[in-house]
Design a protein around this motif. Structure first.
Motif, PDB file in Angstrom:
ATOM      1  N   LYS A  44       0.853  -1.204   0.000  1.00  0.00           N
ATOM      2  CA  LYS A  44       0.000   0.000   0.000  1.00  0.00           C
ATOM      3  C   LYS A  44       0.881   1.243   0.000  1.00  0.00           C
ATOM      4  CE  LYS A  44      -3.081   2.645   3.011  1.00  0.00           C
ATOM      5  NZ  LYS A  44      -2.625   3.029   4.351  1.00  0.00           N
ATOM      6  N   SER A  93       2.800   1.475 -10.545  1.00  0.00           N
ATOM      7  CA  SER A  93       3.681   0.779  -9.593  1.00  0.00           C
ATOM      8  C   SER A  93       3.145  -0.620  -9.286  1.00  0.00           C
ATOM      9  CB  SER A  93       3.756   1.589  -8.286  1.00  0.00           C
ATOM     10  OG  SER A  93       2.500   1.508  -7.631  1.00  0.00           O
ATOM     11  N   GLN A  94       3.861  -1.309  -8.398  1.00  0.00           N
ATOM     12  CA  GLN A  94       3.445  -2.646  -7.945  1.00  0.00           C
ATOM     13  C   GLN A  94       2.433  -2.586  -6.804  1.00  0.00           C
ATOM     14  OE1 GLN A  94       4.536  -5.731  -9.009  1.00  0.00           O
ATOM     15  NE2 GLN A  94       5.641  -4.738 -10.679  1.00  0.00           N
ATOM     16  N   ALA A  95       2.021  -1.382  -6.408  1.00  0.00           N
ATOM     17  CA  ALA A  95       1.113  -1.270  -5.254  1.00  0.00           C
ATOM     18  C   ALA A  95      -0.231  -1.932  -5.553  1.00  0.00           C
ATOM     19  CB  ALA A  95       0.901   0.198  -4.901  1.00  0.00           C
ATOM     20  N   ASP A  96      -0.783  -2.550  -4.519  1.00  0.00           N
ATOM     21  CA  ASP A  96      -2.129  -3.129  -4.613  1.00  0.00           C
ATOM     22  C   ASP A  96      -3.164  -2.116  -4.135  1.00  0.00           C
ATOM     23  OD1 ASP A  96      -1.315  -6.065  -5.109  1.00  0.00           O
ATOM     24  OD2 ASP A  96      -0.122  -5.487  -3.366  1.00  0.00           O
ATOM     25  N   TYR A  97      -2.742  -1.229  -3.247  1.00  0.00           N
ATOM     26  CA  TYR A  97      -3.649  -0.253  -2.634  1.00  0.00           C
ATOM     27  C   TYR A  97      -3.017   1.139  -2.689  1.00  0.00           C
ATOM     28  CZ  TYR A  97      -5.973  -4.325  -0.569  1.00  0.00           C
ATOM     29  OH  TYR A  97      -6.630  -5.512  -0.382  1.00  0.00           O
ATOM     30  N   LEU A  98      -3.848   2.144  -2.937  1.00  0.00           N
ATOM     31  CA  LEU A  98      -3.405   3.535  -2.893  1.00  0.00           C
ATOM     32  C   LEU A  98      -4.198   4.252  -1.811  1.00  0.00           C
ATOM     33  CD1 LEU A  98      -3.302   4.355  -6.729  1.00  0.00           C
ATOM     34  CD2 LEU A  98      -1.424   3.540  -5.267  1.00  0.00           C
ATOM     35  N   ILE A 127      -5.449   3.707 -12.852  1.00  0.00           N
ATOM     36  CA  ILE A 127      -4.680   3.167 -11.714  1.00  0.00           C
ATOM     37  C   ILE A 127      -4.552   1.638 -11.791  1.00  0.00           C
ATOM     38  CG2 ILE A 127      -5.060   5.126 -10.177  1.00  0.00           C
ATOM     39  CD1 ILE A 127      -7.199   3.405  -8.710  1.00  0.00           C
ATOM     40  N   ASN A 128      -4.895   1.103 -12.930  1.00  0.00           N
ATOM     41  CA  ASN A 128      -4.619  -0.317 -13.205  1.00  0.00           C
ATOM     42  C   ASN A 128      -5.166  -1.266 -12.138  1.00  0.00           C
ATOM     43  OD1 ASN A 128      -2.914   0.019 -15.678  1.00  0.00           O
ATOM     44  ND2 ASN A 128      -1.731   1.278 -14.259  1.00  0.00           N
ATOM     45  N   LYS A 175      -5.810  -0.915  -9.056  1.00  0.00           N
ATOM     46  CA  LYS A 175      -5.417  -0.802  -7.640  1.00  0.00           C
ATOM     47  C   LYS A 175      -6.621  -0.368  -6.810  1.00  0.00           C
ATOM     48  CE  LYS A 175      -0.850   0.753  -9.072  1.00  0.00           C
ATOM     49  NZ  LYS A 175      -0.640  -0.513  -9.702  1.00  0.00           N
ATOM     50  N   LYS A 176      -6.654  -0.829  -5.573  1.00  0.00           N
ATOM     51  CA  LYS A 176      -7.794  -0.480  -4.719  1.00  0.00           C
ATOM     52  C   LYS A 176      -7.514   0.828  -3.971  1.00  0.00           C
ATOM     53  CE  LYS A 176      -9.898  -4.826  -4.665  1.00  0.00           C
ATOM     54  NZ  LYS A 176     -10.079  -6.117  -4.088  1.00  0.00           N
TER      55      LYS A 176
END
Ligand SMILES: O=C(O)c1ccccc1NCC(=O)[C@H](O)[C@H](O)COP(=O)(O)O
Length: 217
Positions: free
Chosen positions: A7, A23-28, A53-54, A56-57
């Motif tokens: 995150k 980025s590799q983030a799953d959450y923003l 945001i591809n 991402k949650k």
């Protein structure tokens, strides 16, 4: 080792959002509380209309906000997660969970009774953010805590099927040290900032170190 959930929190501008979008983030995470990273939900809505945001949650972070304030933000941004980073009563967390179709995460400031706190919140919270305890500050401190306690927190989170993010002072220089404790999730904000902006080079370095570590372990 599987890649931990990631995150990136405290996105505070359109340019920050562009930086983290691929980025590799799953959450923003977006901060709707007193902070230099505080954002306005109408502005965030506009940024999100322009940036892909591809998948991402989105996590909306609040500190002692009212139910009405959280609902107002929800009208602009259909966040996936509400992160309670203050001293909100369980009744409020329950009400938000029932009214909005969101996950509830509870932030806990790490201290000697964090394990007991996790157990007491495990039914209402879908996840935990365990952050550093710094007097006078709620989050975004850039301060680490003693990560030797991470496995105990992880065991509790797994037992109750809760998500768990370790927060506080994580940065490219120390990510491998944290990964030694096999966290389920990692949450960072100031560790990927330069001059108060999210920085692509720092993100790349962090992710390269993380993915290398995951590959070889
Ligand atoms: O980041 C803030 O400015 C903030 C302010 C008030 C409440 C919560 C806040 N951040 C919540 C987060 O989830 C941060 O990612 C977390 O505290 C870690 O921050 P950092 O130590 O800077 O990596």
């Amino acid at each position: 080792m599987v890649k931990p959930l990631l995150k990136y929190c405290g996105i505070r501008s359109y340019s920050d959002l562009q930086t983290v979008a691929s980025s590799q983030a799953d959450y923003l995470g977006f901060i709707f509380a007193d902070s230099k990273r505080k954002v306005d939900s109408k502005e965030v809505k506009e940024w999100l209309q322009k940036v892909n945001i591809n998948g991402k949650k989105i996590v909306a972070v609040f500190v002692n906000a009212t139910i009405e304030q959280i609902e107002t933000v929800y009208q602009d941004i259909k966040m996936d997660v509400v992160q309670f980073h203050g001293d909100e009563p369980v009744s409020e967390m329950n009400e938000i969970k029932n009214k909005l179709n969101v996950e509830i995460w509870k932030a806990l400031h790490q201290h000697s009774e964090t394990e007991e706190e996790m157990i007491s919140y495990h039914n209402i919270a879908d996840g935990f953010v365990v952050d550093s305890k710094v007097k006078g500050q709620r989050g975004g401190t850039g301060v680490t805590f003693d990560w030797t306690v991470v496995p105990k927190f992880t065991e509790i989170a797994k037992r109750y099927n809760n998500k768990l993010f370790i927060a506080g002072g994580v940065k490219p220089d120390n990510i491998e040290k944290l990964l030694d404790y096999h966290p389920i999730g990692i949450d960072l904000s100031s560790g990927i900032e330069l001059d108060e902006r999210k920085n692509k080079e720092m993100i790349n370095e962090l992710e390269e170190r993380m993915l290398n570590y995951v590959r070889i372990s």
